[in-house]
Every structure is written in structure tokens, then in C-alpha cells.
Design a protein around this motif. Sequence first.
Motif, PDB file in Angstrom:
ATOM      1  N   ILE A  19     -16.184 -51.881  -6.384  1.00  0.00           N
ATOM      2  CA  ILE A  19     -14.905 -51.900  -7.111  1.00  0.00           C
ATOM      3  C   ILE A  19     -13.718 -51.573  -6.195  1.00  0.00           C
ATOM      4  O   ILE A  19     -12.580 -51.467  -6.677  1.00  0.00           O
ATOM      5  CB  ILE A  19     -14.918 -50.927  -8.296  1.00  0.00           C
ATOM      6  N   GLY A  20     -13.967 -51.374  -4.882  1.00  0.00           N
ATOM      7  CA  GLY A  20     -12.850 -51.265  -3.965  1.00  0.00           C
ATOM      8  C   GLY A  20     -12.803 -50.042  -3.079  1.00  0.00           C
ATOM      9  O   GLY A  20     -11.893 -49.925  -2.246  1.00  0.00           O
ATOM     10  N   PHE A  21     -13.725 -49.089  -3.227  1.00  0.00           N
ATOM     11  CA  PHE A  21     -13.715 -47.922  -2.359  1.00  0.00           C
ATOM     12  C   PHE A  21     -14.237 -48.285  -0.967  1.00  0.00           C
ATOM     13  O   PHE A  21     -15.127 -49.130  -0.821  1.00  0.00           O
ATOM     14  CB  PHE A  21     -14.589 -46.805  -2.946  1.00  0.00           C
ATOM     15  N   ASP A  22     -13.673 -47.626   0.042  1.00  0.00           N
ATOM     16  CA  ASP A  22     -14.133 -47.839   1.419  1.00  0.00           C
ATOM     17  C   ASP A  22     -15.557 -47.295   1.559  1.00  0.00           C
ATOM     18  O   ASP A  22     -15.854 -46.173   1.158  1.00  0.00           O
ATOM     19  CB  ASP A  22     -13.195 -47.104   2.382  1.00  0.00           C
ATOM     20  N   THR A  23     -16.432 -48.098   2.135  1.00  0.00           N
ATOM     21  CA  THR A  23     -17.845 -47.745   2.228  1.00  0.00           C
ATOM     22  C   THR A  23     -18.070 -46.426   2.954  1.00  0.00           C
ATOM     23  O   THR A  23     -18.908 -45.612   2.545  1.00  0.00           O
ATOM     24  CB  THR A  23     -18.621 -48.867   2.947  1.00  0.00           C
ATOM     25  N   ASP A  24     -17.322 -46.191   4.019  1.00  0.00           N
ATOM     26  CA  ASP A  24     -17.547 -45.009   4.852  1.00  0.00           C
ATOM     27  C   ASP A  24     -16.656 -43.827   4.487  1.00  0.00           C
ATOM     28  O   ASP A  24     -16.688 -42.811   5.184  1.00  0.00           O
ATOM     29  CB  ASP A  24     -17.322 -45.369   6.328  1.00  0.00           C
ATOM     30  N   SER A  25     -15.881 -43.946   3.438  1.00  0.00           N
ATOM     31  CA  SER A  25     -14.929 -42.884   3.113  1.00  0.00           C
ATOM     32  C   SER A  25     -15.617 -41.715   2.407  1.00  0.00           C
ATOM     33  O   SER A  25     -16.638 -41.873   1.726  1.00  0.00           O
ATOM     34  CB  SER A  25     -13.804 -43.432   2.224  1.00  0.00           C
ATOM     35  N   GLY A  26     -15.012 -40.544   2.584  1.00  0.00           N
ATOM     36  CA  GLY A  26     -15.513 -39.377   1.863  1.00  0.00           C
ATOM     37  C   GLY A  26     -15.307 -39.489   0.373  1.00  0.00           C
ATOM     38  O   GLY A  26     -16.065 -38.911  -0.412  1.00  0.00           O
ATOM     39  N   TRP A  27     -14.263 -40.231  -0.043  1.00  0.00           N
ATOM     40  CA  TRP A  27     -14.042 -40.436  -1.468  1.00  0.00           C
ATOM     41  C   TRP A  27     -15.210 -41.167  -2.106  1.00  0.00           C
ATOM     42  O   TRP A  27     -15.642 -40.817  -3.219  1.00  0.00           O
ATOM     43  CB  TRP A  27     -12.749 -41.214  -1.699  1.00  0.00           C
ATOM     44  N   ALA A  28     -15.711 -42.192  -1.420  1.00  0.00           N
ATOM     45  CA  ALA A  28     -16.829 -42.964  -1.986  1.00  0.00           C
ATOM     46  C   ALA A  28     -18.083 -42.117  -2.091  1.00  0.00           C
ATOM     47  O   ALA A  28     -18.745 -42.090  -3.147  1.00  0.00           O
ATOM     48  CB  ALA A  28     -17.090 -44.202  -1.128  1.00  0.00           C
ATOM     49  N   TRP A  29     -18.413 -41.374  -1.041  1.00  0.00           N
ATOM     50  CA  TRP A  29     -19.634 -40.574  -1.068  1.00  0.00           C
ATOM     51  C   TRP A  29     -19.458 -39.315  -1.936  1.00  0.00           C
ATOM     52  O   TRP A  29     -20.366 -38.924  -2.673  1.00  0.00           O
ATOM     53  CB  TRP A  29     -20.044 -40.180   0.344  1.00  0.00           C
ATOM     54  N   GLY A  30     -18.281 -38.682  -1.859  1.00  0.00           N
ATOM     55  CA  GLY A  30     -18.049 -37.503  -2.692  1.00  0.00           C
ATOM     56  C   GLY A  30     -18.060 -37.842  -4.172  1.00  0.00           C
ATOM     57  O   GLY A  30     -18.672 -37.134  -4.988  1.00  0.00           O
ATOM     58  N   LEU A  31     -17.400 -38.948  -4.538  1.00  0.00           N
ATOM     59  CA  LEU A  31     -17.389 -39.365  -5.942  1.00  0.00           C
ATOM     60  C   LEU A  31     -18.779 -39.800  -6.395  1.00  0.00           C
ATOM     61  O   LEU A  31     -19.133 -39.651  -7.573  1.00  0.00           O
ATOM     62  CB  LEU A  31     -16.376 -40.501  -6.129  1.00  0.00           C
ATOM     63  N   SER A  32     -19.568 -40.336  -5.474  1.00  0.00           N
ATOM     64  CA  SER A  32     -20.951 -40.698  -5.818  1.00  0.00           C
ATOM     65  C   SER A  32     -21.739 -39.451  -6.240  1.00  0.00           C
ATOM     66  O   SER A  32     -22.516 -39.486  -7.210  1.00  0.00           O
ATOM     67  CB  SER A  32     -21.631 -41.373  -4.624  1.00  0.00           C
ATOM     68  N   ILE A  33     -21.546 -38.355  -5.512  1.00  0.00           N
ATOM     69  CA  ILE A  33     -22.234 -37.106  -5.862  1.00  0.00           C
ATOM     70  C   ILE A  33     -21.722 -36.573  -7.194  1.00  0.00           C
ATOM     71  O   ILE A  33     -22.504 -36.093  -8.039  1.00  0.00           O
ATOM     72  CB  ILE A  33     -22.033 -36.072  -4.740  1.00  0.00           C
ATOM     73  N   VAL A  34     -20.402 -36.664  -7.415  1.00  0.00           N
ATOM     74  CA  VAL A  34     -19.830 -36.204  -8.696  1.00  0.00           C
ATOM     75  C   VAL A  34     -20.408 -37.013  -9.860  1.00  0.00           C
ATOM     76  O   VAL A  34     -20.817 -36.458 -10.891  1.00  0.00           O
ATOM     77  CB  VAL A  34     -18.292 -36.317  -8.668  1.00  0.00           C
ATOM     78  N   LEU A  35     -20.465 -38.327  -9.711  1.00  0.00           N
ATOM     79  CA  LEU A  35     -20.990 -39.178 -10.788  1.00  0.00           C
ATOM     80  C   LEU A  35     -22.490 -38.953 -10.985  1.00  0.00           C
ATOM     81  O   LEU A  35     -22.990 -39.040 -12.114  1.00  0.00           O
ATOM     82  CB  LEU A  35     -20.703 -40.647 -10.478  1.00  0.00           C
ATOM     83  N   LEU A  36     -23.217 -38.692  -9.888  1.00  0.00           N
ATOM     84  CA  LEU A  36     -24.634 -38.358 -10.013  1.00  0.00           C
ATOM     85  C   LEU A  36     -24.803 -37.088 -10.844  1.00  0.00           C
ATOM     86  O   LEU A  36     -25.674 -37.001 -11.721  1.00  0.00           O
ATOM     87  CB  LEU A  36     -25.247 -38.170  -8.629  1.00  0.00           C
ATOM     88  N   THR A  37     -23.939 -36.103 -10.598  1.00  0.00           N
ATOM     89  CA  THR A  37     -23.997 -34.847 -11.355  1.00  0.00           C
ATOM     90  C   THR A  37     -23.678 -35.087 -12.821  1.00  0.00           C
ATOM     91  O   THR A  37     -24.363 -34.578 -13.720  1.00  0.00           O
ATOM     92  CB  THR A  37     -22.992 -33.833 -10.772  1.00  0.00           C
ATOM     93  N   VAL A  38     -22.626 -35.860 -13.088  1.00  0.00           N
ATOM     94  CA  VAL A  38     -22.226 -36.142 -14.472  1.00  0.00           C
ATOM     95  C   VAL A  38     -23.334 -36.888 -15.203  1.00  0.00           C
ATOM     96  O   VAL A  38     -23.640 -36.598 -16.376  1.00  0.00           O
ATOM     97  CB  VAL A  38     -20.917 -36.951 -14.488  1.00  0.00           C
ATOM     98  N   LEU A  39     -23.947 -37.862 -14.534  1.00  0.00           N
ATOM     99  CA  LEU A  39     -25.043 -38.616 -15.152  1.00  0.00           C
ATOM    100  C   LEU A  39     -26.197 -37.692 -15.522  1.00  0.00           C
ATOM    101  O   LEU A  39     -26.750 -37.767 -16.629  1.00  0.00           O
ATOM    102  CB  LEU A  39     -25.521 -39.706 -14.187  1.00  0.00           C
TER     103      LEU A  39
END
Length: 310
Positions: A23-43
Motif C-alpha cells: 500500500i506504499g510503505f518503504d520496504t526497508d523503513s522502520g515505519w513498515a517494520w515497526g507498524l508490522s509489529i504493532v499490527l501483529l500485536t493488535v491482531l
Amino acid sequence: MLDWLYDIVGRILVWIHTGLTFIGFDTDSGWAWGLSIVLLTVLMRLLMVPLFVKQMNTQRKMQDIQPKIMKLRERYKHDKERLQRESMKLYQESGTNPIMGCLPLLLQMPVFFSLFSVLRSVAEGNARYGFDEELVESARAALIFEAPIAAQFNSSPEELLELGASDPIMAKVIIAIACVLMGTTTFLTMRQSIKRSISQMPDNPMMQTQKIMMYMAPLFGLFGLMMPVGVLVYWVTSNVWTMGQQHFLYRNQPVAGAAQTKNEGNGSAKGMLSRKKVAETTPEPKEQPKIERKQPKKQSRAKRTGGGSR
């Protein structure tokens, strides 16, 4: 032994990261990986909401049978085996399972250890648990406010530079702040839960132990010094979710005694308002005219006896 669980958590993390990059996040950015962990937690927490609701219902039932438990303790205080049998019988009859009170926390721990193992493997450069070589390098290069997502506070400056940090000192400052947030949110979460427990069972014999654990909660931040930044993100996110979830559910399911007191207070207030309204609508009685009766004038004794003059 738990590699299968680590593999599940790692693959879910990779899938979420792939969706964010789509959806547009930079693959190597901390936002992409950090938000991935946040969404994993929420799920994970969304899947556990029914268990949390069941935990609250269990606590309410245990509050209802607490007087009976106290009677059993008094009756069988010299017979521990009989007390245990009678208590279990009472729990079965009331449909209460004390283990449900700890089940949500127990189910969080495997995910916590799995994420810890996955991120440690990423920090070591191992392509495991759903990560290929490219994803490992991407995650290792991801920075959350200058702190590598796979770095720990005890990582050496050389290791921090190898993981992509441009300023090792600033990276350690960011990790220390994350540890403080971890300890603070853990304390607030436990305080919120213990206040609820006190209102439900003021005579709980374990209350003092729970309070000690609550005041020791900020020390959990010290354990964060040995955790990767990504695990700290998971822990803080989980605590914030727990506080919001508990606030919502506690507000919609108040303690029985507090609800009764509130209803009684509302009833008293309504009664006072109704009485005031009746008093205002009831017409005041008209003042009746005063009837004056004329009394005969009192004569002097000499006039009454006729002996005034001789």
C-alpha cells in the motif's frame, strides 16, 4: 522445540510487512517494520478479546461465591484436603474456573517469546522463520527513531553501527526511553486491574501480594534493556491496548456493589426530585381570616362588689 510457533509468528509478521509495502510503505523503513509489529500485536489481542471477556465474567462469579468460600475456609481450616475438594465442588456448581483469570496472560507469553526469538534471529542475520535473506537485511536496516529494530541496549557501538544506526549513543537513548515506557505502561495496566479487583473483593488475601507486584512493575523496564527494540514496541503496544480494553469493558460492566450503590443514589436523587416537584405543584393553603372574639372588659373588684365608696 517451539520452532513451529516461531515460524508462525515470523510468517505472520512477514505477511503484514508485505501488505504494508503493497500500500506504499518503504520496504526497508522502520515505519513498515515497526507498524508490522504493532499490527501483529493488535491482531493477537483481537483474537484474545473473547477470552478477556470470559475472564471478567469469571471474576464476577468468583466475587459472588466469595462469601461461600470464606465459610468453607472457616469450617475446614484444619482439613486442607477437604477444603480443596469442597472448593472445587463449589467452583463446578457455579460454573467458575479460576484458571480463566490467568489464561489471557498465559496465552500472551508464547507470542512474546516467539517474537523475541524471531527478532534475535534477524539480528544475527539468520534467514529463518519465514524470512529470506532479503527480508533479513531489510529488517536489520530498519530504524525506529535512530534505533535498529533488532538492536538491544547492551549491543556494542560496533554492533549498532553494523545494524544500521548512524549514532550509537542516540540509539541507546531511544532504547532507554522505550524501556521506561515499557515499565510505566506495565505499572498503569496492573494498577487499573488491581483497583478493579479491590472493588470486587476487598478481603482478597492475595491483595497485598498483588500490590507489591504492582509497585515492582516499573522494574520490568530493566528487563527491557536485554530485549530487541521490536519486542519493546510489541510490549508497549500490548499494554496500551490492555488499558484501553479494560477501561471500555470495566465501564460497561461495573462492579455489582458499585452499580447497586449508583442505582440507589440515582433512586434517592429521583425521590428527592419527585418530592420537590410535588411540593412545588401542591398549592399552598389559603390563609383563613382571623376571627376576633370580643371579651367583656374586666371590672375592678370594688365595682363588682359594689363597695367602692361608703
